[in-house]
Every structure is written in structure tokens, then in C-alpha cells.
Design a protein around this motif. Structure first.
Motif, PDB file in Angstrom:
ATOM      1  N   GLY A 166       0.710  -1.276   0.295  1.00 47.05           N
ATOM      2  CA  GLY A 166      -0.216  -0.090  -0.422  1.00 47.05           C
ATOM      3  C   GLY A 166       0.835   1.410  -0.132  1.00 47.05           C
ATOM      4  O   GLY A 166       1.733   1.126   0.265  1.00 47.05           O
ATOM      5  N   GLY A 167       0.557   2.538  -0.390  1.00 47.21           N
ATOM      6  CA  GLY A 167       1.097   3.681  -0.953  1.00 47.21           C
ATOM      7  C   GLY A 167       1.338   4.420  -2.160  1.00 47.21           C
ATOM      8  O   GLY A 167      -0.152   3.799  -2.874  1.00 47.21           O
ATOM      9  N   ALA A 168       1.852   5.092  -2.363  1.00 48.06           N
ATOM     10  CA  ALA A 168       1.731   5.947  -3.027  1.00 48.06           C
ATOM     11  C   ALA A 168       2.268   5.391  -4.405  1.00 48.06           C
ATOM     12  O   ALA A 168       3.589   4.527  -3.983  1.00 48.06           O
ATOM     13  CB  ALA A 168       2.132   7.657  -3.285  1.00 48.06           C
ATOM     14  N   ARG A 169       1.887   5.205  -5.632  1.00 44.49           N
ATOM     15  CA  ARG A 169       2.614   4.751  -7.110  1.00 44.49           C
ATOM     16  C   ARG A 169       4.413   5.268  -6.967  1.00 44.49           C
ATOM     17  O   ARG A 169       4.561   6.491  -6.434  1.00 44.49           O
ATOM     18  CB  ARG A 169       2.506   5.162  -8.657  1.00 44.49           C
ATOM     19  CG  ARG A 169       2.597   4.949  -9.802  1.00 44.49           C
ATOM     20  CD  ARG A 169       1.484   4.771 -10.613  1.00 44.49           C
ATOM     21  NE  ARG A 169       1.435   6.567 -10.616  1.00 44.49           N
ATOM     22  CZ  ARG A 169       0.558   6.602 -10.453  1.00 44.49           C
ATOM     23  NH1 ARG A 169      -0.926   6.081  -9.918  1.00 44.49           N
ATOM     24  NH2 ARG A 169      -0.106   8.121 -10.674  1.00 44.49           N
ATOM     25  N   SER A 170       5.209   3.822  -6.787  1.00 47.55           N
ATOM     26  CA  SER A 170       6.864   4.472  -6.442  1.00 47.55           C
ATOM     27  C   SER A 170       7.960   3.503  -6.814  1.00 47.55           C
ATOM     28  O   SER A 170       7.268   2.598  -7.238  1.00 47.55           O
ATOM     29  CB  SER A 170       7.166   5.018  -5.024  1.00 47.55           C
ATOM     30  OG  SER A 170       7.611   3.726  -4.617  1.00 47.55           O
ATOM     31  N   ALA A 171       8.971   3.815  -6.946  1.00 51.30           N
ATOM     32  CA  ALA A 171      10.532   2.902  -6.635  1.00 51.30           C
ATOM     33  C   ALA A 171      10.111   1.520  -6.372  1.00 51.30           C
ATOM     34  O   ALA A 171      10.021   0.509  -6.491  1.00 51.30           O
ATOM     35  CB  ALA A 171      11.887   3.831  -7.466  1.00 51.30           C
ATOM     36  N   ALA A 172       9.438   2.031  -4.624  1.00 48.52           N
ATOM     37  CA  ALA A 172       9.742   0.690  -3.642  1.00 48.52           C
ATOM     38  C   ALA A 172       8.360  -0.092  -3.900  1.00 48.52           C
ATOM     39  O   ALA A 172       8.827  -1.001  -3.515  1.00 48.52           O
ATOM     40  CB  ALA A 172       9.112   1.766  -2.659  1.00 48.52           C
ATOM     41  N   VAL A 173       7.019   0.289  -5.077  1.00 51.68           N
ATOM     42  CA  VAL A 173       6.406  -0.525  -5.607  1.00 51.68           C
ATOM     43  C   VAL A 173       6.850  -1.532  -6.274  1.00 51.68           C
ATOM     44  O   VAL A 173       6.193  -2.844  -6.300  1.00 51.68           O
ATOM     45  CB  VAL A 173       4.952   0.099  -5.709  1.00 51.68           C
ATOM     46  CG1 VAL A 173       4.622  -0.606  -6.433  1.00 51.68           C
ATOM     47  CG2 VAL A 173       4.556   0.955  -5.014  1.00 51.68           C
ATOM     48  N   VAL A 174       7.729  -1.131  -7.002  1.00 50.57           N
ATOM     49  CA  VAL A 174       8.564  -2.551  -7.823  1.00 50.57           C
ATOM     50  C   VAL A 174       9.444  -3.319  -7.224  1.00 50.57           C
ATOM     51  O   VAL A 174       8.742  -4.822  -7.550  1.00 50.57           O
ATOM     52  CB  VAL A 174       8.977  -1.475  -8.785  1.00 50.57           C
ATOM     53  CG1 VAL A 174       9.849  -2.440 -10.524  1.00 50.57           C
ATOM     54  CG2 VAL A 174       8.208  -0.136  -9.846  1.00 50.57           C
ATOM     55  N   ALA A 175       9.857  -2.542  -6.900  1.00 51.78           N
ATOM     56  CA  ALA A 175      11.704  -3.918  -5.342  1.00 51.78           C
ATOM     57  C   ALA A 175      10.074  -4.528  -4.910  1.00 51.78           C
ATOM     58  O   ALA A 175      10.485  -5.701  -4.202  1.00 51.78           O
ATOM     59  CB  ALA A 175      11.988  -2.614  -5.083  1.00 51.78           C
ATOM     60  N   ALA A 176       9.171  -4.239  -4.132  1.00 52.73           N
ATOM     61  CA  ALA A 176       7.827  -4.175  -3.223  1.00 52.73           C
ATOM     62  C   ALA A 176       7.811  -6.588  -4.017  1.00 52.73           C
ATOM     63  O   ALA A 176       7.031  -7.041  -3.480  1.00 52.73           O
ATOM     64  CB  ALA A 176       6.657  -4.388  -2.543  1.00 52.73           C
ATOM     65  N   PHE A 177       6.733  -5.879  -4.999  1.00 52.52           N
ATOM     66  CA  PHE A 177       6.477  -6.376  -6.240  1.00 52.52           C
ATOM     67  C   PHE A 177       7.943  -7.980  -6.431  1.00 52.52           C
ATOM     68  O   PHE A 177       7.392  -9.054  -6.111  1.00 52.52           O
ATOM     69  CB  PHE A 177       6.243  -5.957  -7.598  1.00 52.52           C
ATOM     70  CG  PHE A 177       5.561  -7.317  -8.086  1.00 52.52           C
ATOM     71  CD1 PHE A 177       4.192  -7.420  -8.552  1.00 52.52           C
ATOM     72  CD2 PHE A 177       5.852  -8.040  -8.927  1.00 52.52           C
ATOM     73  CE1 PHE A 177       3.425  -8.427  -8.945  1.00 52.52           C
ATOM     74  CE2 PHE A 177       5.216  -9.172  -9.556  1.00 52.52           C
ATOM     75  CZ  PHE A 177       4.103  -9.310  -9.778  1.00 52.52           C
ATOM     76  N   LEU A 178       8.646  -7.766  -6.622  1.00 51.33           N
ATOM     77  CA  LEU A 178       9.887  -8.375  -7.131  1.00 51.33           C
ATOM     78  C   LEU A 178      10.362  -8.961  -5.311  1.00 51.33           C
ATOM     79  O   LEU A 178      10.567 -10.389  -5.677  1.00 51.33           O
ATOM     80  CB  LEU A 178      11.358  -7.214  -7.084  1.00 51.33           C
ATOM     81  CG  LEU A 178      10.718  -6.814  -8.831  1.00 51.33           C
ATOM     82  CD1 LEU A 178      12.382  -6.301  -9.309  1.00 51.33           C
ATOM     83  CD2 LEU A 178      10.466  -8.042  -9.841  1.00 51.33           C
ATOM     84  N   ALA A 179       9.974  -8.554  -4.374  1.00 47.07           N
ATOM     85  CA  ALA A 179      10.465  -9.775  -3.490  1.00 47.07           C
ATOM     86  C   ALA A 179       9.491 -10.164  -2.696  1.00 47.07           C
ATOM     87  O   ALA A 179      10.080 -11.828  -2.305  1.00 47.07           O
ATOM     88  CB  ALA A 179      10.434  -8.207  -1.392  1.00 47.07           C
ATOM     89  N   ILE A 180       8.756 -10.175  -3.375  1.00 43.98           N
ATOM     90  CA  ILE A 180       6.742 -11.030  -2.909  1.00 43.98           C
ATOM     91  C   ILE A 180       7.209 -12.088  -4.224  1.00 43.98           C
ATOM     92  O   ILE A 180       7.143 -13.172  -3.481  1.00 43.98           O
ATOM     93  CB  ILE A 180       5.824 -10.475  -3.654  1.00 43.98           C
ATOM     94  CG1 ILE A 180       5.605  -9.173  -1.663  1.00 43.98           C
ATOM     95  CG2 ILE A 180       4.570 -11.193  -3.470  1.00 43.98           C
ATOM     96  CD1 ILE A 180       4.714  -7.917  -2.155  1.00 43.98           C
ATOM     97  N   GLU A 181       7.705 -12.206  -5.145  1.00 46.23           N
ATOM     98  CA  GLU A 181       8.548 -12.582  -6.112  1.00 46.23           C
ATOM     99  C   GLU A 181       8.845 -13.671  -5.271  1.00 46.23           C
ATOM    100  O   GLU A 181       8.969 -15.087  -6.060  1.00 46.23           O
ATOM    101  CB  GLU A 181       8.732 -12.142  -7.749  1.00 46.23           C
ATOM    102  CG  GLU A 181       8.986 -13.611  -8.556  1.00 46.23           C
ATOM    103  CD  GLU A 181       9.385 -12.620 -10.166  1.00 46.23           C
ATOM    104  OE1 GLU A 181       8.382 -12.897 -10.770  1.00 46.23           O
ATOM    105  OE2 GLU A 181      10.572 -12.111  -9.609  1.00 46.23           O
ATOM    106  N   LEU A 182      10.628 -12.990  -5.189  1.00 45.62           N
ATOM    107  CA  LEU A 182      11.595 -14.156  -4.851  1.00 45.62           C
ATOM    108  C   LEU A 182      11.313 -14.683  -3.348  1.00 45.62           C
ATOM    109  O   LEU A 182      10.771 -16.202  -3.255  1.00 45.62           O
ATOM    110  CB  LEU A 182      12.630 -12.753  -3.864  1.00 45.62           C
ATOM    111  CG  LEU A 182      13.407 -12.564  -4.689  1.00 45.62           C
ATOM    112  CD1 LEU A 182      13.878 -11.213  -4.246  1.00 45.62           C
ATOM    113  CD2 LEU A 182      14.258 -13.357  -4.937  1.00 45.62           C
TER     114      LEU A 182
END
Length: 504
Positions: free
Chosen positions: A104-120
Motif C-alpha cells: 500500500g501507498g503511492a506509486r513509486s520505485a519502492a512498489v516495484v521492489a516490493a513486487f519483486l520481493a514478494i516474487e522472491l
């Protein structure tokens, strides 16, 4: 409150789906027509690779900018490291493969990193948009069975988001707290291509949102479909403009990472201002943009107020989410002859877009623009209802309902067997790796080769099947009437409804 734990335990298995009723001989005819008219697109795609694997490969080969927002730019190596630190944060919080993690939160570079972390970790991503009211956040997280939510904002986030998270009983993790952790050292936990990868909630007719579950193979296949049809390379910069709750956000933030390109995060304050957005496209070197047609219209209307030669570096404009009027397409082709216009169509339940169509001047003479032909590894069937709930195949020129098969079809609605059975079927036509067929509820017509500017048969969208009405015994498509009205240059948008008046 919904049960926590592996999402797959709350998904209806294939043998729990109804079989689409097709009379003897019609299944073979439907297959033959789909192949003959190019509605089956088979192409090998390296589906097993997680996106993070590509990111780390580019980081090792030749590091370059991967994602930028208004505060920072992450290289491929920096993005991979941030994703692995977030993965360590998730594992420390008890996140396991197959569980659902909110972001949750605003669109940002951190959202992309979070998606990849969840994928890992092998978990499922479910977004909670910062603009949602608390009740919507609660309903989505509760129905998804999320146990944690990662807040990506560095400062304070929206109060309604935190309120909804608390009401759902989720633990809040701050992405910023991962900065001091050692990167997670494991290999991506992808044990099968049909592993569920994300959940996106769509609005339901009952007011209760539906959580559409998309598999890894469907997600990655859609990403490659965009790469193939747009010719994306490492030189491309894709604008990340979509709210997190929209399916197009997935490809906008992931697709460039598969080819070594860059994701440029555009905040709402810019994305909702056509002049500011045009200037951002120029300043950031953005080459690919996807907008709803309404926003495309505003962009063209306000373009004279932007700098001279604005959007000169744009290669593609993708129109999606609404029907693209022919008159608006004409305006785009005349104003931006250097930038292709792609008309895209697809349901959230089928990994986003399942058709693409590059609009040409020849298409403008049609009453309604084509939505095109299938992307890679999608199978499209146009069927008409017969008596007693059975279906038959439509040929060129006939109107029917669109059904989607192939790798794109998702797993159904999370924890909602009844509504899954209403829209998903076991595929009676064969050859689908998922074994599933999705009923879109959309009326389409297969146009012959040569119609408009196409050199092959293409689909034409006619509206929702439930918008067909009968007046004085004559069947009419309300969408067709709207399309005629919108051909007039003075009409920006049109809506047609039916009113019944008492006799006399």
C-alpha cells in the motif's frame, strides 16, 4: 474475517468448474474457425523465468537505470538489492510461499521492489491503493486473506489506508525498515509456472469486490506479448501511470525490466494534468504511454499549451480501459504520425490484455475500431447461445460473445467459488495449458481480412452483451448507437439508455 494461509487452498480446482456446453461437432468447428481466422496465436515463450531473475541478469551484465520516480533512480543492481532486503523483511515477518502480501501507498520505485520481493518469497501480491477509503482497503485485504501489508511511503501514508489495514487485522511493515537488513540470499521460490502470482480486485455487481487471481505463466506471457507487439528494447522508457489497483499497473512496472529498459513512475499530480504530463514525457525520454481514451482526448486538447514539438520522442500510445472512438483515433493519427496508436482489450481475469490492434487510417472508416487479434498464446472464441444453455461457434460477420482460452486465463476469484463458476469453465476445445475458459460478457464481431486496414481477420468490440435491447421486435446494440453519435467531431462522449413509457 477471511482465513489466512496459502491462497491456493481458497481457489476452486479445475474439476470444480462447469464444462461449457457445446453440442457434438461444434467444439471441432469452433477450434477450426479460431485457427483459420487467426484467433489462436501459438508462440514459444520462456515462461518459467521470474522477473527478478532478469533484473539480476541485467545487473550483472551491464548495470543501467531500472526505475525512477520523483525522488530517486534505482539501477538494476540497486533494484535487485532493495528487493532482496524487502524479501528478508517479509521472511522475518513469517511470510511463506503461497500467502498473500498487501502493498500500500503511492506509486513509486519502492512498489516495484516490493513486487519483486514478494516474487522472491513465492507469495502473492495484492495492492491497496492510497486513494481507497478505509472500507475498501479492509474488504480487499480481508477477502485476500493478507496477513501483512508493506507500506512503501517513506513519510506518512494516507490515514484511510492505515485504518483499513487495522480493521482487516493485518500487520503493517514499513519498506524503509528493510534498509538495514542483509539481502535475502535464496533463489526465487517458483516451483511451477501455474503458481499464483498476484490478486487484483475488480468491482462486482453486488458491491462486493472480486479478487481475480493470475498465475505466473499468464502474467509473464502478457509481458512478452507487449514486448513482441510493441517491439520493446532496452532503449524504451515506459510510463508507470496506473493506480495500483488497476491491472495495467502490472505490465507498466515489470515489462521494461525484461528487456533492460526503464520504468518511469509518474505521480498523480502530473498524470492528471495533461500539460504537465506532456512535459514529463519529453523531459524523461518516455517512449511508451498507456492511457484511457478520455485522457488521450484531454492530452490532445491541451497539447498546444505544452512546449513546441511535445511528445516527439513517443513511440507508442496505448488506449485501453474504454472504447476508443474512431474520431479520437483520427485526431491522434493526424497530430502524432510518428507515434503508433495501439487499441488494447482484455479482462483482469485473463492477465490483462488479450488482444492488440495497431490503428491505421483505413480503420477510421469503420463504425467502431477493431480490438484486433490475440496476443501470444491466447485463444479467442466467438460463440452464440443456442437453446438449453448450449453454445455454437460464430463465423466471420456474425455477432457473438467472446470467450478467452490459453495461458492467459487466471485461476478464478479468490475464496469465491460461486462467482468463479459463473465466469470460468473447463475448456471444451482442448489445447489450453490451464484447461480453463473465461466468459467475458462482451459482444464482438469477427471482421474479414481487408476490413479497415487489417490484412487478416480482426475482432470488433460491440459492447456488453447485457446492453443489447429489443425495441418493437428489433434487436439493437446501445453501444452501436453511441458509436454513431461519437463519430461527430463535436461529440466528446455519449451514453444511450432505454426509457419505457406507459402506453397511451
Amino acid at each position: 474475517m477471511s482465513a489466512r494461509g496459502p491462497a491456493v487452498d481458497r481457489l476452486l480446482p479445475l474439476d470444480g468448474l462447469p464444462v461449457l456446453a457445446v453440442p457434438a461437432g461444434e467444439a471441432e468447428r469452433a477450434r477450426e474457425l479460431a485457427v483459420r481466422h487467426g484467433m489462436v496465436c501459438e508462440r514459444p515463450v520462456d515462461l518459467p523465468d521470474p522477473v527478478i531473475t532478469r533484473v539480476e541478469r541485467f545487473a550483472a551484465e551491464q548495470d543501467r537505470p531500472a526505475v525512477a520516480d520523483r525522488t530517486r533512480t534505482l539501477s538494476y543492481a540497486g533494484l535487485a538489492q532493495e528487493a532482496r532486503r524487502l524479501a528478508a523483511l517479509l521472511e522475518d515477518a513469517g511470510v511463506e510461499p503461497g500467502t498473500v502480501v498487501g502493498v500500500g501507498g503511492a506509486r513509486s520505485a519502492a512498489v516495484v521492489a516490493a513486487f519483486l520481493a514478494i516474487e522472491l518469497i513465492g507469495a502473492l501480491y495484492v495492492p491497496a491503493d492510497e486513494t481507497w477509503p478505509a472500507g475498501r482497503v479492509r474488504d480487499v485485504l480481508d477477502q485476500a486473506g493478507a496477513s501483512v501489508l508493506v507500506v512503501v511511503d517513506e513519510g506518512e501514508c494516507a490515514p484511510a489506508l492505515l485504518e483499513g489495514v487495522a480493521e482487516a487485522g493485518c500487520r503493517v511493515l514499513r519498506a524503509a525498515d528493510a534498509a538495514g537488513l542483509a539481502p535475502w540470499a535464496g533463489a526465487p521460490r517458483l516451483d511451477a509456472p501455474d503458481r499464483p502470482r498476484y490478486v487484483l480486485f475488480t468491482s462486482g455487481s453486488t458491491g462486493r469486490p472480486k479478487g481475480a487471481v493470475v498465475e505466473h505463466q499468464g502474467m509473464v506471457n502478457h509481458l512478452w506479448g507487449k514486448i513482441v507487439d510493441l517491439g520493446l528494447t532496452g532503449d524504451d522508457v515506459v510510463a508507470f501511470t496506473a493506480p495500483l489497483g488497476f491491472d495495467i499497473s502490472i505490465w507498466q512496472m515489470l515489462c521494461p525490466l525484461l528487456v533492460g529498459g526503464r520504468v518511469d513512475v509518474v505521480g498523480d499530480e502530473v498524470a492528471h494534468d495533461p500539460v504537465a504530463f506532456a512535459r514529463a514525457v519529453d523531459a524523461q525520454g518516455i517512449t511508451v504511454v498507456e492511457l484511457v481514451p478520455t485522457m488521450v482526448r484531454h492530452l490532445l486538447d491541451d497539447l498546444p499549451d505544452a512546449s513546441e514539438g511535445s511528445l516527439g520522442g513517443l513511440r507508442w500510445m496505448i488506449a485501453t480501459g474504454e472504447e476508443l472512438p474512431a474520431e479520437l483515433a483520427r485526431r491522434w493519427l493526424e497530430a502524432m504520425p510518428h507515434a503508433g496508436l495501439l487499441n488494447a482489450y482484455g479482462p483482469t481475469e485473463c492477465s490483462d490484455d488479450v488482444t492488440h490492434h495497431t490503428v491505421t487510417a483505413g480503420d477510421l472508416d469503420l463504425l467502431r475500431l477493431p480490438i484486433g487479434a490475440p496476443i501470444v498464446n491466447a485463444r479467442l472464441y466467438v460463440l452464440r447461445p443456442l437453446d438449453e444453455g448450449t453454445w455454437a461457434a460464430c463465423d466471420v460477420g456474425e455477432t457473438g460473445e467472446l470467450f478467452v482460452g490459453g495461458v492467459a486465463v487466471g485461476r478464478g476469484y479468490l475464496g469465491d467459488d460461486a462467482r468463479t463458476r459463473e465466469a470460468f469453465y473447463r475448456d471444451p476445445f482442448g489445447g489450453s495449458p490451464t484447461g480453463r475458459l473465461y466468459r467475458t460478457g462482451d459482444a464482438v464481431r469477427l471482421l474479414p481480412a481487408g476490413a479497415g486496414g487489417a490484412d487478416r481477420p480482426v475482432l470488433q468490440y460491440l459492447g456488453r452483451v447485457d446492453r443489447q435491447v429489443k425495441i418493437s421486435g428489433v434487436r439493437m446494440e446501445l453501444g452501436e448507437i453511441e458509436a454513431v453519435l461519437q463519430r461527430h467531431p463535436a461529440v466528446g462522449a455519449a451514453a444511450v439508455v432505454v426509457h419505457e413509457y406507459p402506453a397511451g
